[in-house]
Design an enzyme around this catalytic site. Structure first.
Site, PDB file in Angstrom:
ATOM      1  N   HIS A  42       0.858  -1.191   0.000  1.00  0.00           N
ATOM      2  CA  HIS A  42       0.000   0.000   0.000  1.00  0.00           C
ATOM      3  C   HIS A  42       0.887   1.231   0.000  1.00  0.00           C
ATOM      4  O   HIS A  42       1.430   1.647   1.024  1.00  0.00           O
ATOM      5  CB  HIS A  42      -0.922   0.012   1.222  1.00  0.00           C
ATOM      6  CG  HIS A  42      -1.952   1.096   1.167  1.00  0.00           C
ATOM      7  ND1 HIS A  42      -3.258   0.868   0.802  1.00  0.00           N
ATOM      8  CD2 HIS A  42      -1.873   2.437   1.413  1.00  0.00           C
ATOM      9  CE1 HIS A  42      -3.944   1.997   0.845  1.00  0.00           C
ATOM     10  NE2 HIS A  42      -3.105   2.965   1.202  1.00  0.00           N
TER      11      HIS A  42
ATOM     12  N   TYR B 105      -7.928  17.356  -1.037  1.00  0.00           N
ATOM     13  CA  TYR B 105      -6.733  17.937  -0.422  1.00  0.00           C
ATOM     14  C   TYR B 105      -5.701  18.224  -1.498  1.00  0.00           C
ATOM     15  O   TYR B 105      -5.723  17.644  -2.591  1.00  0.00           O
ATOM     16  CB  TYR B 105      -6.143  17.016   0.660  1.00  0.00           C
ATOM     17  CG  TYR B 105      -5.736  15.638   0.189  1.00  0.00           C
ATOM     18  CD1 TYR B 105      -4.453  15.391  -0.303  1.00  0.00           C
ATOM     19  CD2 TYR B 105      -6.627  14.570   0.263  1.00  0.00           C
ATOM     20  CE1 TYR B 105      -4.075  14.122  -0.718  1.00  0.00           C
ATOM     21  CE2 TYR B 105      -6.251  13.299  -0.151  1.00  0.00           C
ATOM     22  CZ  TYR B 105      -4.984  13.081  -0.639  1.00  0.00           C
ATOM     23  OH  TYR B 105      -4.609  11.818  -1.050  1.00  0.00           O
TER      24      TYR B 105
ATOM     25  N   THR C 234      -6.975   9.559  -4.271  1.00  0.00           N
ATOM     26  CA  THR C 234      -8.121  10.332  -4.740  1.00  0.00           C
ATOM     27  C   THR C 234      -7.711  11.650  -5.383  1.00  0.00           C
ATOM     28  O   THR C 234      -8.486  12.211  -6.154  1.00  0.00           O
ATOM     29  CB  THR C 234      -9.105  10.611  -3.589  1.00  0.00           C
ATOM     30  OG1 THR C 234      -8.411  11.278  -2.521  1.00  0.00           O
ATOM     31  CG2 THR C 234      -9.708   9.318  -3.063  1.00  0.00           C
TER      32      THR C 234
ATOM     33  N   ARG D 195     -10.266   0.558  -5.867  1.00  0.00           N
ATOM     34  CA  ARG D 195     -10.407   1.044  -4.496  1.00  0.00           C
ATOM     35  C   ARG D 195     -11.653   1.893  -4.321  1.00  0.00           C
ATOM     36  O   ARG D 195     -12.018   2.684  -5.183  1.00  0.00           O
ATOM     37  CB  ARG D 195      -9.184   1.883  -4.116  1.00  0.00           C
ATOM     38  CG  ARG D 195      -9.116   2.214  -2.631  1.00  0.00           C
ATOM     39  CD  ARG D 195      -8.032   3.217  -2.356  1.00  0.00           C
ATOM     40  NE  ARG D 195      -7.657   3.252  -0.956  1.00  0.00           N
ATOM     41  CZ  ARG D 195      -7.088   4.298  -0.347  1.00  0.00           C
ATOM     42  NH1 ARG D 195      -6.842   5.397  -1.043  1.00  0.00           N
ATOM     43  NH2 ARG D 195      -6.779   4.260   0.922  1.00  0.00           N
TER      44      ARG D 195
ATOM     45  N   ARG E  11     -14.349  12.629   4.472  1.00  0.00           N
ATOM     46  CA  ARG E  11     -13.389  13.626   3.981  1.00  0.00           C
ATOM     47  C   ARG E  11     -12.948  13.352   2.547  1.00  0.00           C
ATOM     48  O   ARG E  11     -12.351  14.210   1.897  1.00  0.00           O
ATOM     49  CB  ARG E  11     -12.184  13.715   4.917  1.00  0.00           C
ATOM     50  CG  ARG E  11     -11.360  12.448   4.990  1.00  0.00           C
ATOM     51  CD  ARG E  11     -10.137  12.654   5.889  1.00  0.00           C
ATOM     52  NE  ARG E  11      -9.429  11.427   6.167  1.00  0.00           N
ATOM     53  CZ  ARG E  11      -8.575  10.838   5.339  1.00  0.00           C
ATOM     54  NH1 ARG E  11      -8.338  11.375   4.158  1.00  0.00           N
ATOM     55  NH2 ARG E  11      -7.970   9.722   5.691  1.00  0.00           N
TER      56      ARG E  11
ATOM     57  N   HIS F 253      -5.642  -0.220   6.181  1.00  0.00           N
ATOM     58  CA  HIS F 253      -5.213   0.383   7.446  1.00  0.00           C
ATOM     59  C   HIS F 253      -5.838  -0.272   8.675  1.00  0.00           C
ATOM     60  O   HIS F 253      -6.307   0.404   9.599  1.00  0.00           O
ATOM     61  CB  HIS F 253      -5.503   1.885   7.429  1.00  0.00           C
ATOM     62  CG  HIS F 253      -4.885   2.613   6.275  1.00  0.00           C
ATOM     63  ND1 HIS F 253      -3.633   2.285   5.772  1.00  0.00           N
ATOM     64  CD2 HIS F 253      -5.342   3.633   5.501  1.00  0.00           C
ATOM     65  CE1 HIS F 253      -3.356   3.088   4.748  1.00  0.00           C
ATOM     66  NE2 HIS F 253      -4.374   3.906   4.556  1.00  0.00           N
TER      67      HIS F 253
ATOM     68  N   ASP G 185       2.269   2.919   3.253  1.00  0.00           N
ATOM     69  CA  ASP G 185       1.355   4.043   3.007  1.00  0.00           C
ATOM     70  C   ASP G 185       2.123   5.313   2.630  1.00  0.00           C
ATOM     71  O   ASP G 185       1.592   6.420   2.727  1.00  0.00           O
ATOM     72  CB  ASP G 185       0.433   4.307   4.209  1.00  0.00           C
ATOM     73  CG  ASP G 185      -0.715   5.264   3.906  1.00  0.00           C
ATOM     74  OD1 ASP G 185      -1.147   5.305   2.726  1.00  0.00           O
ATOM     75  OD2 ASP G 185      -1.177   5.972   4.813  1.00  0.00           O
TER      76      ASP G 185
END
Length: 321
Positions: free
Chosen positions: A56, A74, A102, A149, A155, A206, A274
């Site tokens: 990941h 973001y 994203t 995904r 958020r 996660h 990550d």
């Protein structure tokens, strides 16, 4: 004050109010900028076994070549392929699975281009939409994509249209892909019936966004353990200990959760960094994250499963790469 002065004052007050309202609306629409990764990853004390896979990880940009989505939630600095490779070389990773973030929306070129340059060492998880054609999905499959995904986080846009979700998962299941899912803390139980009915394996990001402060008996965590036990399609990523931790560095309070998930289903857990760690409260060092592995997976045979064998099976890496 005469009539003309009064009108002038009222006009000024109205303009001030409108300007304030406009500033408020602009502030509400402002896109936050997240912190960049630690630029100096440490060489870990723990040596990863050969063909270890970071299951990941992300690449951001460069935005000049791979523009960010207008609908992103973001902003981020570039974290390009060159930096990605440098981090993995430093910590000893040989294989990777790039999860399209994203910020790139459904433009998956940042992933497929990296895969094309990896000589078989990279696989990818795409962002897809129900509007994509069978030809487009087949091209992704040929380009090294092995899953898609869905982030069910407020958020990142929230749950969305579950009818579209169902159509997409059935389409990609025909390609042999798996489904990657990212949930709000404490929501595993409500999604469990949907997950168990999926036509393909699914991977929970996660550690199910566990919260270490709530303890091992937290119903949200026990629901994840129960799902992991009962459904052989369920895989869990041992990632995000920095997200789970309440104590902060070195994130040892999250270790028991990782160990419990590994002990519960050692053949269906995978590990990842990550990197570059989007939207974390405390930025970890990737070398330190590697050094947590022997704390929650002290047995060498389990380390081999977690880091090499399990991801090779799920992501279908060839034995020679």
């Amino acid at each position: 004050m005469n009539r003309r002065e009064c009108l002038h004052l009222l006009t000024g007050l109205a303009c001030t109010a409108l300007a304030g309202e406009a500033r408020g609306q602009a502030a509400e629409k402002a896109i936050p900028t997240i912190a960049p990764p630690d630029p100096n990853p440490k060489t870990p004390s723990f040596k990863l076994p050969p063909k270890s896979c970071d299951s990941h990880t992300h690449i951001f940009g460069p935005a000049s070549r791979y523009p960010f989505s207008e609908k992103r939630s973001y902003n981020t600095a570039d974290a390009p392929l060159e930096s990605f490779r440098s981090v993995h070389e430093k910590i000893g990773v040989e294989r990777c699975v790039i999860v399209n973030a994203t910020v790139h929306g459904t433009d998956n070129r940042v992933v497929t281009d990296a895969i094309a340059q990896s000589e078989g060492a990279y696989k990818g998880i795409a962002n897809v939409s129900d509007e994509m054609t069978e030809k487009e999905l087949a091209a992704f499959d040929k380009g090294g994509i092995c899953g898609c995904r869905f982030a069910f986080l407020k958020r990142l846009g929230g749950v969305g249209d579950m009818n579209k979700f169902q159509r997409i998962v059935h389409r990609v299941a025909e390609l042999g892909w798996h489904i990657d899912v990212y949930f709000e803390p404490g929501t595993i139980a409500e999604f469990a019936p949907i997950l168990t009915a999926l036509p393909a394996p699914y991977v929970i990001d996660h550690m199910g966004t566990v919260q270490a402060a709530k303890g091992l008996d937290d119903p949200g965590f026990t629901a994840l353990l129960d799902l992991q036990t009962k459904d052989e399609k369920c895989w869990v990523k041992i990632t995000g200990l920095e997200r789970a931790s309440a104590a902060g560095k070195p994130f040892h309070d999250a270790v028991p959760f990782a160990k419990a998930l590994i002990d519960n289903a050692p053949d269906r857990v995978i590990w990842g960094t990550d990197w570059p760690h989007p939207n974390v409260k405390i930025m970890p060092n990737d070398g330190d994250l590697v050094d947590l592995i022997p704390l929650y997976a002290p047995d060498k045979a389990i380390q081999q499963k977690l880091l090499v064998d399990n991801p090779a099976r799920l992501f279908k890496f060839s034995g020679s790469i």
